[in-house]
Motif scaffolding. Structure first.
Motif, PDB file in Angstrom:
ATOM      1  N   GLY A 155      16.730  11.285 -46.270  1.00 21.12           N
ATOM      2  CA  GLY A 155      15.875  10.114 -46.497  1.00 21.12           C
ATOM      3  C   GLY A 155      14.586  10.455 -47.230  1.00 21.12           C
ATOM      4  N   VAL A 157      11.380  11.099 -46.236  1.00 20.16           N
ATOM      5  CA  VAL A 157      10.621  12.273 -45.781  1.00 20.16           C
ATOM      6  C   VAL A 157      11.488  13.528 -45.892  1.00 20.16           C
ATOM      7  CG1 VAL A 157       9.389  13.338 -43.857  1.00 20.16           C
ATOM      8  CG2 VAL A 157       9.207  10.873 -44.216  1.00 20.16           C
ATOM      9  N   PHE A 278       3.961  14.676 -31.484  1.00 17.33           N
ATOM     10  CA  PHE A 278       4.276  13.553 -32.364  1.00 17.33           C
ATOM     11  C   PHE A 278       3.128  13.417 -33.343  1.00 17.33           C
ATOM     12  CE2 PHE A 278       4.195   9.312 -34.006  1.00 17.33           C
ATOM     13  CZ  PHE A 278       5.518   9.002 -34.207  1.00 17.33           C
ATOM     14  N   MET A 281       0.920  10.956 -39.741  1.00 17.33           N
ATOM     15  CA  MET A 281       0.361  11.589 -40.938  1.00 17.33           C
ATOM     16  C   MET A 281      -0.984  10.955 -41.288  1.00 17.33           C
ATOM     17  SD  MET A 281       0.481   9.285 -43.641  1.00 17.33           S
ATOM     18  CE  MET A 281       0.413  10.383 -45.026  1.00 17.33           C
TER      19      MET A 281
HETATM   20  N1  LIG Z   1       4.616   9.282 -37.938  1.00 18.08           N
HETATM   21  C1  LIG Z   1       4.429   9.275 -39.258  1.00 18.08           C
HETATM   22  O1  LIG Z   1       3.325   9.503 -39.765  1.00 18.08           O
HETATM   23  C2  LIG Z   1       5.610   8.984 -40.145  1.00 18.08           C
HETATM   24  C3  LIG Z   1       5.517   9.190 -41.525  1.00 18.08           C
HETATM   25  C4  LIG Z   1       6.662   8.986 -42.311  1.00 18.08           C
HETATM   26  C5  LIG Z   1       7.855   8.558 -41.711  1.00 18.08           C
HETATM   27  N2  LIG Z   1       7.880   8.360 -40.379  1.00 18.08           N
HETATM   28  C6  LIG Z   1       9.139   7.967 -39.701  1.00 18.08           C
HETATM   29  O2  LIG Z   1      10.106   8.969 -39.973  1.00 18.08           O
HETATM   30  C7  LIG Z   1      11.401   8.412 -40.005  1.00 18.08           C
HETATM   31  C8  LIG Z   1      12.097   8.824 -41.300  1.00 18.08           C
HETATM   32  O3  LIG Z   1      11.437   8.223 -42.403  1.00 18.08           O
HETATM   33  P1  LIG Z   1      12.121   8.203 -43.838  1.00 18.08           P
HETATM   34  O4  LIG Z   1      11.185   7.560 -44.780  1.00 18.08           O
HETATM   35  O5  LIG Z   1      12.670   9.530 -44.160  1.00 18.08           O
HETATM   36  O6  LIG Z   1      13.357   7.206 -43.521  1.00 18.08           O
HETATM   37  P2  LIG Z   1      14.545   6.757 -44.471  1.00 18.08           P
HETATM   38  O7  LIG Z   1      14.285   7.167 -45.874  1.00 18.08           O
HETATM   39  O8  LIG Z   1      14.789   5.306 -44.210  1.00 18.08           O
HETATM   40  O9  LIG Z   1      15.797   7.592 -43.891  1.00 18.08           O
HETATM   41  C9  LIG Z   1      17.057   7.191 -44.283  1.00 18.08           C
HETATM   42  C10 LIG Z   1      18.023   8.356 -44.192  1.00 18.08           C
HETATM   43  O10 LIG Z   1      18.216   8.727 -42.828  1.00 18.08           O
HETATM   44  C11 LIG Z   1      19.569   9.139 -42.684  1.00 18.08           C
HETATM   45  N3  LIG Z   1      19.972   8.968 -41.286  1.00 18.08           N
HETATM   46  C12 LIG Z   1      20.087   7.803 -40.608  1.00 18.08           C
HETATM   47  N4  LIG Z   1      20.444   8.073 -39.319  1.00 18.08           N
HETATM   48  C13 LIG Z   1      20.554   9.407 -39.215  1.00 18.08           C
HETATM   49  C14 LIG Z   1      20.890  10.309 -38.148  1.00 18.08           C
HETATM   50  N5  LIG Z   1      21.189   9.848 -36.914  1.00 18.08           N
HETATM   51  N6  LIG Z   1      20.894  11.625 -38.393  1.00 18.08           N
HETATM   52  C15 LIG Z   1      20.592  12.113 -39.633  1.00 18.08           C
HETATM   53  N7  LIG Z   1      20.276  11.324 -40.678  1.00 18.08           N
HETATM   54  C16 LIG Z   1      20.250   9.980 -40.468  1.00 18.08           C
HETATM   55  C17 LIG Z   1      20.338   8.236 -43.601  1.00 18.08           C
HETATM   56  O11 LIG Z   1      21.514   8.903 -43.990  1.00 18.08           O
HETATM   57  P3  LIG Z   1      22.952   8.139 -44.049  1.00 18.08           P
HETATM   58  O12 LIG Z   1      22.765   6.920 -44.892  1.00 18.08           O
HETATM   59  O13 LIG Z   1      23.837   9.151 -44.679  1.00 18.08           O
HETATM   60  O14 LIG Z   1      23.290   7.773 -42.636  1.00 18.08           O
HETATM   61  C18 LIG Z   1      19.364   8.003 -44.768  1.00 18.08           C
HETATM   62  O15 LIG Z   1      19.640   8.857 -45.857  1.00 18.08           O
HETATM   63  C19 LIG Z   1      11.202   6.909 -39.831  1.00 18.08           C
HETATM   64  O16 LIG Z   1      11.368   6.577 -38.475  1.00 18.08           O
HETATM   65  C20 LIG Z   1       9.756   6.680 -40.238  1.00 18.08           C
HETATM   66  O17 LIG Z   1       9.166   5.546 -39.652  1.00 18.08           O
HETATM   67  C21 LIG Z   1       6.795   8.537 -39.588  1.00 18.08           C
END
Ligand SMILES: NC(=O)c1ccc[n+]([C@@H]2O[C@H](COP(=O)([O-])OP(=O)(O)OC[C@H]3O[C@@H](n4cnc5c(N)ncnc54)[C@H](OP(=O)(O)O)[C@@H]3O)[C@@H](O)[C@H]2O)c1
Length: 334
Positions: A155, A157, A278, A281
């Motif tokens: 995804g 990140v 946790f 960012m």
């Molecule tokens: N706390 C913070 O500051 C912060 C900052 C950034 C992001 N985040 C959080 O981090 C998370 C990831 O963000 P992102 O932007 O990377 O999300 P994203 O782009 O929406 O991630 C989508 C990807 O996750 C994969 N995926 C879905 N379920 C999965 C699983 N069970 N195991 C492994 N891969 C899986 C999907 O693959 P498939 O399509 O092949 O299933 C897809 O390629 C989110 O919850 C976001 O809110 C938090």
């Protein structure tokens, strides 16, 4: 100017594209003619109202957390930018405003775009790129030869995290489905666990550092395969007291609340002899400039899955919400 505005928390119909007054830059702001904006899960989580306990701005509120564009005006204290510069930024968290034709950004949060990126690719960098850098380098202190486990590598990140962990010298194992495997391998992942057919705990290695982008059962299983006295940083599970102290200005009420809601995870971490943190960012122009330098030197690639025109921002957000983006999703202004 056109902007994507949240009128009420909830489903997609609580937000709409409409005309609002242009923002006026304060002394330390740059005013950006937004050419592209990146989308992130935080955009729909915020729209749903899931972040209200942390951050509750007055509605209506212009959504959007990261952007790239041209500087069209600067505040009286701005020294680092000039009109005509191409800049990118993760905007201030209390401010939002990236899904609009014009946006104000504090100069401390912005950086000059690397020459080798167009606006769409630049807009995809700040939030996800900074999250990966801050987790892997600053929190986990990943170093050469370490074995790092990253859940959710395909995804927004994850595509940055794999490359940054490799740049830091680590051996990288990540989870992805068959739809994402070729991509994560192309970014340098050494081992891939197909999360649709295998448990994360089936990994052949034991790990020195864990970066969790999925939470839930995935995080539970990650605890089982860490070496003792190592650490997992999650950005997708539940906040714990350090989140409030380090990332949210030491808000004591929140620290108490996070202590309660993270009881189960902290107990699991203790049993595994693994630290749990946790991370929320934080925006940083200086760190964004570091990412820009890596991109300029071709050490870091930006993976944009899809771009949508601004008029289709609701569809773009629905695509992010589907949870299957490969890399980043971006909107471009006409
Ligand atoms: N706390 C913070 O500051 C912060 C900052 C950034 C992001 N985040 C959080 O981090 C998370 C990831 O963000 P992102 O932007 O990377 O999300 P994203 O782009 O929406 O991630 C989508 C990807 O996750 C994969 N995926 C879905 N379920 C999965 C699983 N069970 N195991 C492994 N891969 C899986 C999907 O693959 P498939 O399509 O092949 O299933 C897809 O390629 C989110 O919850 C976001 O809110 C938090």
């Amino acid at each position: 100017m056109r902007a994507y505005v949240l009128d009420r928390y909830g489903g997609p119909d609580g937000a709409r594209l409409t005309d609002v007054a242009a923002p006026v830059p304060g002394p330390s702001d740059i005013l950006v003619n937004v050419r592209a904006a990146g989308l992130n899960p935080v955009d729909f989580k915020f729209r749903q109202g899931n972040l209200r306990v942390i951050h509750r701005p007055k509605l209506p509120f212009v959504l959007g957390n990261e952007l790239a564009g041209e500087v069209v005006a600067v505040g009286s204290d701005v020294k680092r930018f000039r009109v005509g510069d191409r800049a990118f930024a993760r905007v201030g968290k209390d401010r939002g405003g990236a899904f609009a034709e014009l946006a104000c950004v504090d100069q401390a949060y912005a950086a000059l775009m690397p020459q080798n990126l167009d606006f769409a690719a630049a807009a995809a960098v700040p939030l996800a790129g900074l999250t990966a850098l801050q987790a892997l380098r600053d929190e986990l202190r990943v170093g050469p030869g370490q074995k790092v486990l990253i859940s959710g590598g395909a995804g927004g990140v994850g595509t940055f995290a794999i490359q940054i962990a490799k740049w830091l010298g680590a051996h990288v194992t990540t989870t992805a489905s068959s739809r994402g495997e070729a991509l994560v391998r192309s970014l340098g992942a050494d081992d891939v666990i197909d999360y649709t057919s295998q448990d994360v705990s089936d990994a052949k290695d034991r790990f020195d550092a864990g970066f969790d982008l999925i939470g839930g059962k995935t995080l539970d299983q990650m605890f089982e395969i860490m070496k003792p006295n190592t650490k997992i940083v999650s950005v997708a599970a539940l906040p714990e007291p350090q989140t409030a102290i380090k990332d949210l200005d030491g808000r004591r009420g929140l620290a108490a609340l996070f202590w309660i809601i993270s009881t189960g995870i902290r107990a699991r971490a203790r049993r595994a002899k693994v630290g749990y943190r946790f991370l929320f960012m934080h925006p940083s122009g200086a760190e964004l400039a570091e990412l820009g330098e890596l991109i300029a030197q071709a050490k870091l690639k930006v993976i944009v899955d899809r771009t949508f025109p601004f008029a289709e921002i609701a569809e773009a957000l629905a695509y992010v919400e589907s949870g299957h983006a490969k890399g980043k999703v971006v909107i471009t202004m006409g």
